[in-house]
Design a protein around this motif. Structure first.
Motif, PDB file in Angstrom:
ATOM      1  N   ARG A  10       0.842  -1.210   0.000  1.00 14.99           N
ATOM      2  CA  ARG A  10       0.000   0.000   0.000  1.00 14.99           C
ATOM      3  C   ARG A  10       0.873   1.254   0.000  1.00 14.99           C
ATOM      4  O   ARG A  10       1.886   1.300   0.683  1.00 14.99           O
ATOM      5  CB  ARG A  10      -0.900   0.020   1.246  1.00 14.99           C
ATOM      6  N   ARG A  11       0.503   2.229  -0.799  1.00 13.03           N
ATOM      7  CA  ARG A  11       1.244   3.496  -0.824  1.00 13.03           C
ATOM      8  C   ARG A  11       0.260   4.651  -0.719  1.00 13.03           C
ATOM      9  O   ARG A  11      -0.917   4.497  -1.047  1.00 13.03           O
ATOM     10  CB  ARG A  11       2.008   3.672  -2.158  1.00 13.03           C
ATOM     11  N   SER A  12       0.756   5.786  -0.300  1.00 17.03           N
ATOM     12  CA  SER A  12      -0.062   7.003  -0.371  1.00 17.03           C
ATOM     13  C   SER A  12      -0.004   7.509  -1.805  1.00 17.03           C
ATOM     14  O   SER A  12       1.064   7.927  -2.271  1.00 17.03           O
ATOM     15  CB  SER A  12       0.478   8.066   0.577  1.00 17.03           C
ATOM     16  N   ARG A  14      -1.113  10.132  -4.729  1.00 15.30           N
ATOM     17  CA  ARG A  14      -1.557  11.534  -4.805  1.00 15.30           C
ATOM     18  C   ARG A  14      -1.814  11.992  -6.234  1.00 15.30           C
ATOM     19  O   ARG A  14      -2.087  13.164  -6.467  1.00 15.30           O
ATOM     20  CB  ARG A  14      -0.503  12.428  -4.144  1.00 15.30           C
ATOM     21  N   GLY A  65      -2.984  19.934   2.251  1.00 10.99           N
ATOM     22  CA  GLY A  65      -2.341  18.615   2.105  1.00 10.99           C
ATOM     23  C   GLY A  65      -2.990  17.723   1.066  1.00 10.99           C
ATOM     24  O   GLY A  65      -2.591  16.575   0.918  1.00 10.99           O
ATOM     25  N   PHE A  67      -3.505  16.664  -2.698  1.00 13.92           N
ATOM     26  CA  PHE A  67      -2.828  16.860  -3.983  1.00 13.92           C
ATOM     27  C   PHE A  67      -3.578  16.142  -5.101  1.00 13.92           C
ATOM     28  O   PHE A  67      -4.368  15.219  -4.853  1.00 13.92           O
ATOM     29  CB  PHE A  67      -1.387  16.348  -3.900  1.00 13.92           C
ATOM     30  N   CYS A 118      -5.010   8.362  -0.225  1.00 13.17           N
ATOM     31  CA  CYS A 118      -4.080   9.057   0.678  1.00 13.17           C
ATOM     32  C   CYS A 118      -4.866   9.634   1.854  1.00 13.17           C
ATOM     33  O   CYS A 118      -5.915  10.273   1.666  1.00 13.17           O
ATOM     34  CB  CYS A 118      -3.388  10.189  -0.078  1.00 13.17           C
ATOM     35  N   ALA A 119      -4.365   9.381   3.046  1.00 14.85           N
ATOM     36  CA  ALA A 119      -4.943  10.012   4.241  1.00 14.85           C
ATOM     37  C   ALA A 119      -4.420  11.443   4.307  1.00 14.85           C
ATOM     38  O   ALA A 119      -3.248  11.690   4.017  1.00 14.85           O
ATOM     39  CB  ALA A 119      -4.533   9.246   5.493  1.00 14.85           C
ATOM     40  N   ILE A 120      -5.276  12.354   4.702  1.00 17.79           N
ATOM     41  CA  ILE A 120      -4.895  13.777   4.740  1.00 17.79           C
ATOM     42  C   ILE A 120      -5.319  14.389   6.076  1.00 17.79           C
ATOM     43  O   ILE A 120      -6.496  14.324   6.446  1.00 17.79           O
ATOM     44  CB  ILE A 120      -5.573  14.530   3.580  1.00 17.79           C
ATOM     45  N   LEU A 121      -4.317  14.968   6.724  1.00 14.11           N
ATOM     46  CA  LEU A 121      -4.594  15.658   7.989  1.00 14.11           C
ATOM     47  C   LEU A 121      -4.498  17.175   7.823  1.00 14.11           C
ATOM     48  O   LEU A 121      -5.033  17.934   8.613  1.00 14.11           O
ATOM     49  CB  LEU A 121      -3.600  15.189   9.056  1.00 14.11           C
ATOM     50  N   SER A 122      -3.801  17.557   6.755  1.00 15.57           N
ATOM     51  CA  SER A 122      -3.576  18.982   6.548  1.00 15.57           C
ATOM     52  C   SER A 122      -4.804  19.604   5.868  1.00 15.57           C
ATOM     53  O   SER A 122      -4.874  19.708   4.639  1.00 15.57           O
ATOM     54  CB  SER A 122      -2.310  19.157   5.699  1.00 15.57           C
ATOM     55  N   PRO A 156       8.356   4.760  -0.130  1.00 18.90           N
ATOM     56  CA  PRO A 156       9.179   5.492   0.835  1.00 18.90           C
ATOM     57  C   PRO A 156       9.846   4.509   1.799  1.00 18.90           C
ATOM     58  O   PRO A 156       9.413   3.368   1.907  1.00 18.90           O
ATOM     59  CB  PRO A 156       8.181   6.377   1.568  1.00 18.90           C
ATOM     60  N   ARG A 158      11.295   2.896   5.421  1.00 19.32           N
ATOM     61  CA  ARG A 158      10.819   2.694   6.783  1.00 19.32           C
ATOM     62  C   ARG A 158      12.028   2.594   7.705  1.00 19.32           C
ATOM     63  O   ARG A 158      13.104   2.137   7.289  1.00 19.32           O
ATOM     64  CB  ARG A 158      10.004   1.396   6.887  1.00 19.32           C
TER      65      ARG A 158
HETATM   66  C1  LIG Z   1      -2.150  11.025  10.233  1.00 22.89           C
HETATM   67  C2  LIG Z   1      -1.669  11.165   8.806  1.00 22.89           C
HETATM   68  C3  LIG Z   1      -1.747  12.397   8.179  1.00 22.89           C
HETATM   69  C4  LIG Z   1      -1.322  12.532   6.852  1.00 22.89           C
HETATM   70  N1  LIG Z   1      -1.514  13.735   6.235  1.00 22.89           N
HETATM   71  C5  LIG Z   1      -1.157  13.857   4.933  1.00 22.89           C
HETATM   72  C6  LIG Z   1      -1.445  15.071   4.232  1.00 22.89           C
HETATM   73  O1  LIG Z   1      -2.006  16.022   4.769  1.00 22.89           O
HETATM   74  N2  LIG Z   1      -1.079  15.129   2.933  1.00 22.89           N
HETATM   75  C7  LIG Z   1      -0.471  14.084   2.288  1.00 22.89           C
HETATM   76  O2  LIG Z   1      -0.180  14.206   1.098  1.00 22.89           O
HETATM   77  N3  LIG Z   1      -0.184  12.925   2.931  1.00 22.89           N
HETATM   78  C8  LIG Z   1      -0.527  12.778   4.225  1.00 22.89           C
HETATM   79  N4  LIG Z   1      -0.310  11.590   4.874  1.00 22.89           N
HETATM   80  C9  LIG Z   1       0.334  10.474   4.165  1.00 22.89           C
HETATM   81  C10 LIG Z   1       1.789  10.302   4.638  1.00 22.89           C
HETATM   82  O3  LIG Z   1       2.565  11.338   4.100  1.00 22.89           O
HETATM   83  C11 LIG Z   1       2.295   8.911   4.171  1.00 22.89           C
HETATM   84  O4  LIG Z   1       1.543   7.905   4.818  1.00 22.89           O
HETATM   85  C12 LIG Z   1       3.776   8.696   4.487  1.00 22.89           C
HETATM   86  O5  LIG Z   1       4.570   9.579   3.726  1.00 22.89           O
HETATM   87  C13 LIG Z   1       4.246   7.276   4.191  1.00 22.89           C
HETATM   88  O6  LIG Z   1       3.980   6.918   2.854  1.00 22.89           O
HETATM   89  P1  LIG Z   1       3.105   5.632   2.487  1.00 22.89           P
HETATM   90  O7  LIG Z   1       1.716   5.876   3.012  1.00 22.89           O
HETATM   91  O8  LIG Z   1       3.120   5.549   0.975  1.00 22.89           O
HETATM   92  O9  LIG Z   1       3.735   4.434   3.113  1.00 22.89           O
HETATM   93  C14 LIG Z   1      -0.749  11.421   6.169  1.00 22.89           C
HETATM   94  C15 LIG Z   1      -0.674  10.188   6.821  1.00 22.89           C
HETATM   95  C16 LIG Z   1      -1.137  10.046   8.115  1.00 22.89           C
HETATM   96  C17 LIG Z   1      -1.090   8.684   8.773  1.00 22.89           C
END
Ligand SMILES: Cc1cc2nc3c(=O)[nH]c(=O)nc-3n(C[C@H](O)[C@H](O)[C@H](O)COP(=O)(O)O)c2cc1C
Length: 183
Positions: A10-12, A14, A65, A67, A118-122, A156, A158
């Protein structure tokens, strides 16, 4: 997809292709989210889902956050009223953890269904709350942006397991088996 492989791959994501996400696929994402564990099985979550491009643009404008051009956005929210009624004063903290768990389920389900997410907190919670018409007690905790991935996403790094694992006590790096082996 095998579970461990899914967790590792799994990857984030965007960057998304223009293809829409069929409603039944979106439904499965939410189903997965609701099968997450929650403290006392209270399930203090609410999910506000949109695939409306105009609404997604508006969400983007208050979410630094976010994209790319997601085809679906799910606001994973804490239902404060339910959390506090059922878990008392500590309810909000537990509920936030619960919503994070549900969000991870959603992300893994998206991956398993061939989507990128992608999870986004921003983001600005009050603005998102208003744009989605959430009542005051429904607080967006994380947004999930999703779509079919446009391209492969680099993996990315770990932190190494040894750096973050302690066996039996803080700072003990070797496994019980390794300890026994020398004696
Ligand atoms: C609590 C949380 C908040 C995050 N907020 C953002 C965000 O605002 N924007 C974004 O592009 N990615 C966000 N991410 C994704 C992380 O950047 C990403 O999980 C991390 O770089 C590791 O990459 P991967 O998910 O591909 O393993 C967030 C992830 C988590 C768990």
């Amino acid at each position: 997809m095998e579970l461990f492989e899914a967790i590792l791959s799994r990857r984030s994501v965007r960057r998304y292709a223009p293809d829409p996400i069929p409603p039944e696929v979106a439904g499965r994402l939410l189903e997965a989210a609701t099968w997450a564990p929650s403290g006392g099985n209270i399930q203090p979550w609410q999910f506000v889902v949109t695939s409306d491009p105009g609404q997604i643009e508006e969400l983007k404008s208050v979410s630094p956050g976010m994209f790319g051009r997601p085809r679906l956005v799910v606001a994973c929210c804490v239902d404060r009223r339910r959390a506090e009624e059922r878990s008392g004063p500590g309810g909000l903290h537990i509920a936030t953890l619960d919503v994070a768990m549900a969000t991870q389920n959603l992300l893994l389900a998206a991956h398993g269904l061939g989507l990128g997410a992608c999870a986004i907190l921003s983001f600005h919670p009050a603005a998102v709350q208003e744009l989605l018409g959430c009542p005051g007690w429904v607080v967006p905790t994380l947004l999930v942006a999703a779509g079919y991935p446009e391209a492969e996403t680099p993996r990315p790094s770990r932190r190494p397991l040894e750096e973050v694992t302690h066996h039996g006590a803080w700072g003990r790096r070797e496994t019980p088996g390794e300890r026994g082996a020398g004696s």
